[in-house]
Scaffold this active site. Sequence first.
Site, PDB file in Angstrom:
ATOM      1  N   HIS A 168       9.494 -43.884 -14.105  1.00 51.31           N
ATOM      2  CA  HIS A 168       8.975 -43.206 -15.149  1.00 51.31           C
ATOM      3  C   HIS A 168       7.462 -42.848 -15.008  1.00 51.31           C
ATOM      4  O   HIS A 168       6.967 -41.901 -15.241  1.00 51.31           O
ATOM      5  CB  HIS A 168       9.098 -43.812 -16.520  1.00 51.31           C
ATOM      6  CG  HIS A 168      10.879 -43.521 -16.754  1.00 51.31           C
ATOM      7  ND1 HIS A 168      11.562 -44.371 -17.149  1.00 51.31           N
ATOM      8  CD2 HIS A 168      11.116 -42.322 -17.073  1.00 51.31           C
ATOM      9  CE1 HIS A 168      13.004 -43.977 -17.308  1.00 51.31           C
ATOM     10  NE2 HIS A 168      12.611 -42.465 -17.348  1.00 51.31           N
ATOM     11  N   ARG A 192      17.375 -33.639 -25.957  1.00 55.59           N
ATOM     12  CA  ARG A 192      18.219 -34.682 -25.348  1.00 55.59           C
ATOM     13  C   ARG A 192      18.480 -35.610 -26.202  1.00 55.59           C
ATOM     14  O   ARG A 192      17.532 -36.485 -26.551  1.00 55.59           O
ATOM     15  CB  ARG A 192      17.687 -35.083 -23.971  1.00 55.59           C
ATOM     16  CG  ARG A 192      18.966 -35.597 -23.117  1.00 55.59           C
ATOM     17  CD  ARG A 192      18.827 -37.020 -22.758  1.00 55.59           C
ATOM     18  NE  ARG A 192      17.693 -37.545 -22.385  1.00 55.59           N
ATOM     19  CZ  ARG A 192      17.396 -37.831 -21.183  1.00 55.59           C
ATOM     20  NH1 ARG A 192      18.300 -37.404 -20.017  1.00 55.59           N
ATOM     21  NH2 ARG A 192      16.051 -38.551 -20.583  1.00 55.59           N
ATOM     22  N   CYS A 217      17.239 -29.827 -14.829  1.00 55.55           N
ATOM     23  CA  CYS A 217      15.945 -30.158 -15.790  1.00 55.55           C
ATOM     24  C   CYS A 217      15.713 -31.700 -15.055  1.00 55.55           C
ATOM     25  O   CYS A 217      14.757 -32.210 -15.400  1.00 55.55           O
ATOM     26  CB  CYS A 217      16.314 -30.477 -17.132  1.00 55.55           C
ATOM     27  SG  CYS A 217      17.807 -31.770 -17.328  1.00 55.55           S
TER      28      CYS A 217
HETATM   29  C1  PEP Z   1      17.935 -36.644 -14.791  1.00 53.58           C
HETATM   30  O1  PEP Z   1      18.806 -37.526 -14.643  1.00 53.58           O
HETATM   31  O2  PEP Z   1      17.879 -35.781 -14.105  1.00 53.58           O
HETATM   32  C2  PEP Z   1      17.171 -36.516 -16.030  1.00 53.58           C
HETATM   33  C3  PEP Z   1      16.601 -35.246 -16.300  1.00 53.58           C
HETATM   34  O3  PEP Z   1      17.272 -37.544 -16.999  1.00 53.58           O
HETATM   35  P1  PEP Z   1      16.350 -38.812 -16.955  1.00 53.58           P
HETATM   36  O4  PEP Z   1      15.382 -38.712 -15.631  1.00 53.58           O
HETATM   37  O5  PEP Z   1      15.405 -38.899 -18.005  1.00 53.58           O
HETATM   38  O6  PEP Z   1      17.378 -39.913 -16.700  1.00 53.58           O
HETATM   39 MG    MG Z   2      19.315 -38.927 -16.512  1.00 49.12          MG
END
Ligand code: PEP
Ligand code: MG
Length: 935
Positions: free
Chosen positions: A479, A625, A797
Amino acid sequence: MSSTLRFLRAPMRGVVVPLAEVPDPVFAEGTMGPGIAIDPLGETLHAPCNGEIIHCARTAHAITLRDDGGHEWLLHIGLDTVDLDGDGLELLVATGERVSAGDPLCRFDADRLAQRVKALVTPVVLTNGPDTDLETLVAPGTIVEMGENLLQWQAAADRRDEAGRADSAPDAGASRDATIAAANGLHARPAARLRAIAREHAVELTLTRIGEKAGGSRDAASANVASLSALLNLGLVQGDRVTVSAHGAGAQAAIEAATTLLETPEPGADRPRETPPEAQASGLPLASRMPAAEPGRLNGLSASPGLAVGPLVRYEVALPSVADTASDPEQEKRALVAAIAEVDAELERSTQAAKARGQQAEADIFEAHRAWLDDPDLRAAAETEIAAGRSAGRGWYLALEREIQRLRGGANTLLAARADDLRDLQRQVMQPFAVEAAATLSGLDGAILIAQELTPSQFVEVADRVAGLCLAAGGLTSHVSILARARGLPCLVAMGDALMEAASDKACLDIGPDEPHGALELAPDDRRLTRIDEERTRRHRQAVAEHAQAQNPAVTRDGHHLHVGANIASSAEARAAAQAGADGVGLMRSEFLFLERQSAPSLDEQQAEYRAAVEAMGGKPVIVRLLDIGGDKQLPYLSLPASPNPALGERGVRLWQTHPALFETQLDALLEAGRELPLGEDGLSTLRLMVPMVADVCELRWVRERLEARAGALGIERLPALGVMIEVPTAAVCADSLAREADFLSIGTNDLTQYALAMDREVASLALRSDVLHPGVLRLIAACLQGAAGHCPVAVCGAAAGDPLAGALFAAMGVDELSVESGRIAAVKAGLRRLDAGALAAQLPSLLALADGAAVRQALKTMLEPERGHEPGVADSSAEGIEQAVELDIERGVEQDIERGVEQDIEKGIDKDIGKGADTLGRTTSGPSNTTTRS
Ligand code: PEP
Ligand code: MG
């Protein structure tokens, strides 16, 4: 053998409930330890034995008591009672107090609690004896009276006595020599395990160095393992020989365990080394290896591209300011004991949570921290300071400061890095004694920040001030990497522990926009600095030109119009996204509203946040989401069942079936926020919902049913658009069935790549090989697009949407939208305008036939750079091209804007974008309002 039996009495009158039947997996699955529970028929919790109170929760709902045999009992009144913040509960004891069996500990208002929490059932858990066999003396389902014997067990020490009598001498003492095998020597985590071995076998365990240490070292010769600092003082490195001695009945067994520990290497147990192990494997293709380390240059994985120059500054957590002296040493000592117990209890919770997530390495680190806290030498040093008139906070500060400086001054770099852990403990224990807020971090402005790793909240604290970020640990889709890209802050991760030793007054962080690696140059010479300056100016001008076009649509050279949306975590970020030129929000990660807090946001709070995001986007679509919890994202107030593989466990949509209240509150908030909003240009609702971690269409149907039911209950007739994230390989392969029933699909390449390649996105050493451009992942994406064709639009995304090479390929494959971090929007739009999507699409079969991600990346790079002599020129990206394009834009007025002083405004957004670097270099063939030239 009655003398070996111990008993615990009932702390209250009530119905006996087996722990396994408590409706909270943390207790039911024994994560906290063995025990029993009581459904109370009274309103006072009493001491179940004689002992000392070692922890009282601030919120009064939980008390831990250490009995005279050293067993620690957690008494937890009700479930989820932490949320009450003490309301309806009254503590009658304090940490450090001695109590006798039957003494009242806490009074509670049963009626009040019953109205507000999940259950009043009160677990009684042995937290430091996971293997102890407790026998329940009162039948489950029957009533036990307060003070009646409830549990019995054979105390561990007594069992050892018996074993000792059977197979060892009465006064056992033993010793054996061992050689330190761990590559990093005896560092804090194995040291903490040694201490645990001594405790488990109830022996006194000592390590003595064999032979002199080379170079007349200051390191000590012998240490009792009870003291972590004394152990580390030995300065033991790989290959050193020691004698391990134990005294006590369990000596033989302890020696066995300790020498096995010391002589076993720790494969993979440590954090990433200087280069990820796979980068050293000779069989790997060149492009997927980290470049070889060179003097004065540290390599890392490119988490966020850019160019930065500045001094290196280590991330240090500021210490609270505490009183220097105090008048009552005894009171200060008690206060210190209480503060340490508080931090220890918190670490214990963190350990259990890490174990529940399957993060053993993280749990080991917390355990090592607990061992530091319990170090008798450190405590004694602090108490000596207190006896000399220091306050508790100051005494603790001084005791740890000496140790920190000693570790930093030693030759062992790994131990020096452990000084950071001590600094953290120093700060945490000092916190309750703070007389004013902690000083803010200094010297950060314009610096390149180096840290082992950062939490998202630490990142947010510094991100606006620093010019770049280098992390020893971390992965590309962790993150902090996502946040760095969102802000356009240049960032390298997985740089290895060598980073923490780096120092420079003027370093350069150079991370190319489409390179998987980047470098931190510690001593760039004047020529290099001049070249960097020129490059920065060029990128700056390019960024200015791209920003001038950011609000315009992105149309490829051959006329394909793509939406470029923003990935956001809050309504505040929606405002930034709108300014950055987003055509909408392609992904609002709603779980960020739920993180870093003690309880879930209320319906009203959520509704206001979703509505604010929609308002910020001025009528453009906003896709929220639905809560994606589980895996690497955990909520402190939601106890999820332990899972050996959290990424493959109950997460995303799967979790809602077991937590309907959380899910339905979010649905209600979204339905209310979207009530009566006008439709978007595409005929779908402005506020849209997206379901994460879907594996098949049945899950979508279940969500739609719940949505319809909630809408019915709220009297809402028009349902919001409902889309599906394609993150699970089966969803990509079965996209046709999903696309027939969903309003849109959005490919989450972060998880899709992780699941397709079976490579954990959090593991730094796999980050280079976990490439979305792997032909296997691309085939899944192609299958998804094929399945959805004619049914519904498809977006990407995941982080790859903002990768210049991958984004161009997705556009060529036919996706309708790329959703990227706001900092990338202008550059992504500019890249699309330079692209001939049809020409690149024609190359797709040859790309899919390649062997791995590195080969695809290399081939794509060549295709997108015609100056390298490859046909066709799918992106006009020569250096001259971009210069011409910049000149063109400048002629159109950008330069005048700069001269008029608009630059000041733009700078705020662009200085960071310079950090984020240019996209694929290329010429904009557009007019100011659109990009229209077709090939
Ligand atoms: C993904 O898995 O590409 C996504 C956009 O969700 P996250 O990164 O929040 O798991
Ligand atoms: Mg994801």
